[in-house]
Motif scaffolding. Structure first.
Motif, PDB file in Angstrom:
ATOM      1  N   GLY A  15       0.884  -1.272  -0.086  1.00 58.43           N
ATOM      2  CA  GLY A  15      -0.027   0.136   0.027  1.00 58.43           C
ATOM      3  C   GLY A  15       0.937   1.330   0.059  1.00 58.43           C
ATOM      4  O   GLY A  15       0.395   2.549  -0.710  1.00 58.43           O
ATOM      5  N   LEU A  16       1.944   1.356   0.679  1.00 58.80           N
ATOM      6  CA  LEU A  16       2.814   2.579   1.038  1.00 58.80           C
ATOM      7  C   LEU A  16       4.361   2.521   0.070  1.00 58.80           C
ATOM      8  O   LEU A  16       4.861   3.436   0.147  1.00 58.80           O
ATOM      9  N   GLY A  17       4.725   1.472  -0.361  1.00 60.55           N
ATOM     10  CA  GLY A  17       5.902   1.425  -1.106  1.00 60.55           C
ATOM     11  C   GLY A  17       6.897   0.567  -0.348  1.00 60.55           C
ATOM     12  O   GLY A  17       6.952  -0.003   0.602  1.00 60.55           O
ATOM     13  N   PRO A  18       7.900   0.257  -1.203  1.00 63.32           N
ATOM     14  CA  PRO A  18       9.193  -0.581  -0.841  1.00 63.32           C
ATOM     15  C   PRO A  18       9.788  -0.554   0.501  1.00 63.32           C
ATOM     16  O   PRO A  18      10.232  -1.304   0.943  1.00 63.32           O
ATOM     17  N   GLN A  19      10.023   1.024   0.842  1.00 56.71           N
ATOM     18  CA  GLN A  19      10.749   1.183   2.156  1.00 56.71           C
ATOM     19  C   GLN A  19       9.823   0.563   3.238  1.00 56.71           C
ATOM     20  O   GLN A  19      10.482   0.100   4.175  1.00 56.71           O
ATOM     21  N   PHE A  20       8.642   0.167   3.119  1.00 53.24           N
ATOM     22  CA  PHE A  20       8.047  -0.636   4.226  1.00 53.24           C
ATOM     23  C   PHE A  20       8.544  -1.939   4.414  1.00 53.24           C
ATOM     24  O   PHE A  20       8.029  -2.660   5.306  1.00 53.24           O
ATOM     25  N   MET A  21       9.172  -2.633   3.568  1.00 49.03           N
ATOM     26  CA  MET A  21       9.732  -3.716   3.757  1.00 49.03           C
ATOM     27  C   MET A  21      10.614  -4.013   4.953  1.00 49.03           C
ATOM     28  O   MET A  21      10.940  -5.221   5.402  1.00 49.03           O
ATOM     29  N   VAL A  22      10.779  -2.785   5.622  1.00 48.22           N
ATOM     30  CA  VAL A  22      11.868  -3.013   6.709  1.00 48.22           C
ATOM     31  C   VAL A  22      10.840  -3.588   7.830  1.00 48.22           C
ATOM     32  O   VAL A  22      11.464  -4.030   8.914  1.00 48.22           O
ATOM     33  N   PHE A  23       9.611  -3.719   7.777  1.00 47.76           N
ATOM     34  CA  PHE A  23       8.759  -4.253   8.947  1.00 47.76           C
ATOM     35  C   PHE A  23       8.610  -5.655   8.461  1.00 47.76           C
ATOM     36  O   PHE A  23       8.039  -6.526   9.481  1.00 47.76           O
ATOM     37  N   ARG A  24       8.864  -6.342   7.515  1.00 45.63           N
ATOM     38  CA  ARG A  24       8.853  -7.826   6.957  1.00 45.63           C
ATOM     39  C   ARG A  24       9.764  -8.488   7.789  1.00 45.63           C
ATOM     40  O   ARG A  24      10.924  -8.023   7.789  1.00 45.63           O
ATOM     41  N   ASP A  25       9.471  -9.567   8.005  1.00 46.24           N
ATOM     42  CA  ASP A  25      10.254 -10.597   8.912  1.00 46.24           C
ATOM     43  C   ASP A  25      11.646 -10.884   7.870  1.00 46.24           C
ATOM     44  O   ASP A  25      12.946 -10.632   8.731  1.00 46.24           O
ATOM     45  N   GLY A  27      12.844  -9.008   5.371  1.00 41.04           N
ATOM     46  CA  GLY A  27      13.615  -7.655   5.611  1.00 41.04           C
ATOM     47  C   GLY A  27      14.451  -7.527   6.761  1.00 41.04           C
ATOM     48  O   GLY A  27      15.625  -6.994   6.620  1.00 41.04           O
ATOM     49  N   GLN A  28      14.020  -7.856   7.865  1.00 38.35           N
ATOM     50  CA  GLN A  28      14.764  -7.406   9.286  1.00 38.35           C
ATOM     51  C   GLN A  28      15.812  -8.449   9.351  1.00 38.35           C
ATOM     52  O   GLN A  28      16.820  -8.090   9.779  1.00 38.35           O
ATOM     53  N   GLU A  29      15.397  -9.601   8.803  1.00 38.16           N
ATOM     54  CA  GLU A  29      16.563 -10.782   9.199  1.00 38.16           C
ATOM     55  C   GLU A  29      17.811 -10.406   8.097  1.00 38.16           C
ATOM     56  O   GLU A  29      18.854 -10.304   8.625  1.00 38.16           O
ATOM     57  N   HIS A  30      17.473  -9.824   6.969  1.00 33.04           N
ATOM     58  CA  HIS A  30      18.301  -9.661   5.881  1.00 33.04           C
ATOM     59  C   HIS A  30      19.229  -8.161   6.537  1.00 33.04           C
ATOM     60  O   HIS A  30      20.554  -8.277   6.070  1.00 33.04           O
ATOM     61  N   LEU A  31      18.570  -7.541   7.266  1.00 37.79           N
ATOM     62  CA  LEU A  31      19.247  -6.184   7.694  1.00 37.79           C
ATOM     63  C   LEU A  31      19.932  -6.475   9.071  1.00 37.79           C
ATOM     64  O   LEU A  31      20.336  -5.451   9.446  1.00 37.79           O
TER      65      LEU A  31
END
Length: 196
Positions: A15-25, A27-31
């Motif tokens: 809904g809001l764009g790719p930056q919000f993947m920081v909330f995905r498990d 994405g968080q694991e990767h970071l």
């Protein structure tokens, strides 16, 4: 339908764009986020989901053409809030990697961002060509979204949209010089897959 069962973080990202993947498990694991960082983001995500839900409820009964004018500013505000949160929460190298992940998610349409254009030294002629391609894609997508709204099955248009985007990404790539293509690859860093 099955679209309802989406994890909230995925809903935010779409809904809001790719930056919000920081909330995905993933994405968080990767970071490699710390527990403390995850907790800060989790609290913020709950607020974002609530705001997003209220926002979409407020749009019920609003004419489709008016909806667009409200969605832009809403997304803009959500992104500004997120950017401030990320600056305060993530380390320098995490922010840098997140940027690469975003560019990978957006694909070559990230060229629409002024800072990406500047980095790739896109010429005025290339800009003209890029926006022509982007507009044409927009026109082709419009009927798909209308079909999804009237038929009430948004998950079925997903693959069609992806196919169109891929096709038009090829057209965008053709606008770039070899040096720009090489630089774009460098801007993306190593591949990352959210597995959607």
């Amino acid at each position: 339908g099955p679209a309802r069962a989406q994890e909230p973080a995925q809903m935010l990202q779409q809904g809001l764009g790719p930056q919000f993947m920081v909330f995905r498990d993933k994405g968080q694991e990767h970071l490699k986020l710390s527990d403390d960082q995850k907790k800060k983001l989790q609290e913020s995500m709950e607020g974002s989901i609530k705001e997003m839900t209220e926002f979409f409820q407020s749009l019920e009964g609003v004419k489709p053409e008016e909806r667009g004018t409200k969605l832009g500013p809403f997304r803009q505000k959500a992104l500004e809030k997120l950017t401030a949160l990320l600056k305060a929460t993530l380390k320098e190298e995490q922010l840098k990697r997140l940027r690469q992940m975003e560019l990978q998610q957006e694909g070559l349409f990230a060229l629409g961002h002024p800072e990406v254009m500047a980095e790739l030294k896109v010429t005025d002629e290339q800009k003209k060509q890029f926006f022509a391609v982007a507009q044409e894609l927009q026109r082709k997508m419009e009927p798909l979204f209308q079909e999804a709204q009237s038929a009430g099955n948004p998950q079925e248009i997903g693959p069609k949209v992806m196919k169109l985007r891929k096709q038009y990404e090829g057209k965008v790539e053709a606008i770039l010089s070899d040096a720009q293509k090489k630089q774009w690859k460098e801007m993306l860093g190593k591949p990352f897959d959210l597995g959607d």
